[in-house]
Design an enzyme around this catalytic site. Sequence first.
Site, PDB file in Angstrom:
ATOM      1  CG  HIS A 171      -2.196   0.746   1.013  1.00  0.00           C
ATOM      2  ND1 HIS A 171      -2.492   1.429  -0.152  1.00  0.00           N
ATOM      3  CD2 HIS A 171      -3.277   0.931   1.817  1.00  0.00           C
ATOM      4  CE1 HIS A 171      -3.677   1.992  -0.049  1.00  0.00           C
ATOM      5  NE2 HIS A 171      -4.182   1.709   1.139  1.00  0.00           N
ATOM      6  CG  ASP A 224      -2.838   5.364  -4.140  1.00  0.00           C
ATOM      7  OD1 ASP A 224      -2.165   5.259  -3.086  1.00  0.00           O
ATOM      8  OD2 ASP A 224      -2.713   6.302  -4.963  1.00  0.00           O
TER       9      ASP A 224
END
Length: 441
Positions: A412, A416
């Site tokens: 992450h 995104d």
Amino acid sequence: MSEKILVPVLGESITEATVSKWLKNKGETVDADEPIVELETDKVNLEVPSPVTGKLIEINSQDGSTVKVGEILGLVTEIEGEVKRSNRIEKIQPSNLQKKEEIREKDNVIKLDPIKEQAELDIFEEENNGNELKEEPLVLTEEIKNSHTENNSSEESQTLSPAVRKMVDENNIDVKSVKGSGKDGRILKGDLISLMGVNPPPSERKIKYGQEERIKMTRLRQTIAKRLKQAQENAALLTTFNEVDMTNIINMRKDNQEDFQRRYGIKLGFMSFFVKACIVALKNFPAVNAEIDGDTIVYKNYYNISFAVGTDKGLVVPVLKNADELSFADIEKNIKEISEKAKDGKLVIEDLQGGTFTISNGGVYGSMLSTPILNLPQSGVLGMHNIVDRPIVVDGEIKIRPVMYLALSYDHRIIDGKESVSFLKMIKESLEDPRRLFLDI
């Protein structure tokens, strides 16, 4: 003259290995290039060959010891006399065989079956020695055994009542291990029920090795543990899920399997579709094909797909290089070849390096759903799972379709949520309509 057995160069960033086992004992003769000792590294096992033909006269590193690149493992002494003698024998053998063949051709003798020929020779010898042949009875062992088994099974089934026979069939009970309490030793229903109160025997492994066992982790297992822990500690792991209707792929494989196999000599599997679908998505979402190096993001403009292979010694992740340039047939052939090398322990360091994205197929083991872990320094891994018939809605109607759950674990820090979900959705769309893979859309 003695030749040294040295630890070879093991690959990039690998400076030491563990002596897994010696394939030859001290004092045994070896041939040139014959594997003599097996080394275990962080990634693969490799065999070190003998530099010359001779005798192993010295072993410097025992099984389980750690050795460094260039270190002397042992010595092999070349034995010239034995080599020459063996060469001379090899030259004589073909001529002897040739003479025998010439004699057979000149005599024009029809060669009998080896068993019959031997039998006639034995008879001839016994007659010359003046011994009388004793005729032995002919025993049909297979027929006797089969008939004996059939008689036993029929007798057992006749002595069992219908209720008892039903319990035996349903629970796969060995009636020979049950002592009957009925007339003439007949097995009653109560005898089978009483088996439920019998305590099972203790574990054989517990008897042999005790309550606990302590076994040192192999170097490969240590590396797997270290890298998986690093992935958890260094990456911001997150997983997103989706499902894919496999109907069209299954039908395409079924309709074209024979022609594909006849033309390319390999079966059309599921992996080639998944590799192609992943490459399409990776080209549209380059962050998933990237990695973090310090405070920079390295975008890869090549597509090396790693795929997890389970072996007896642990999980390895070989790499399918330049997968975007391969056809369906090439992908299937390369995956089969690399998988066989992995299971045979013949992978080299180059087979494990350079991956940019990983596919893990837990479905072959029956997994319904999982959260795969990253293969650092990569930023994404796709988890495949088993295909199960499930009810889904198609055009407003409930239909039964073969469905697979997909899981995408990603870092992450650079990917995104929008990118990860869209990436997995594109894979889903390509798999549900595989024609898109041929149209490059």
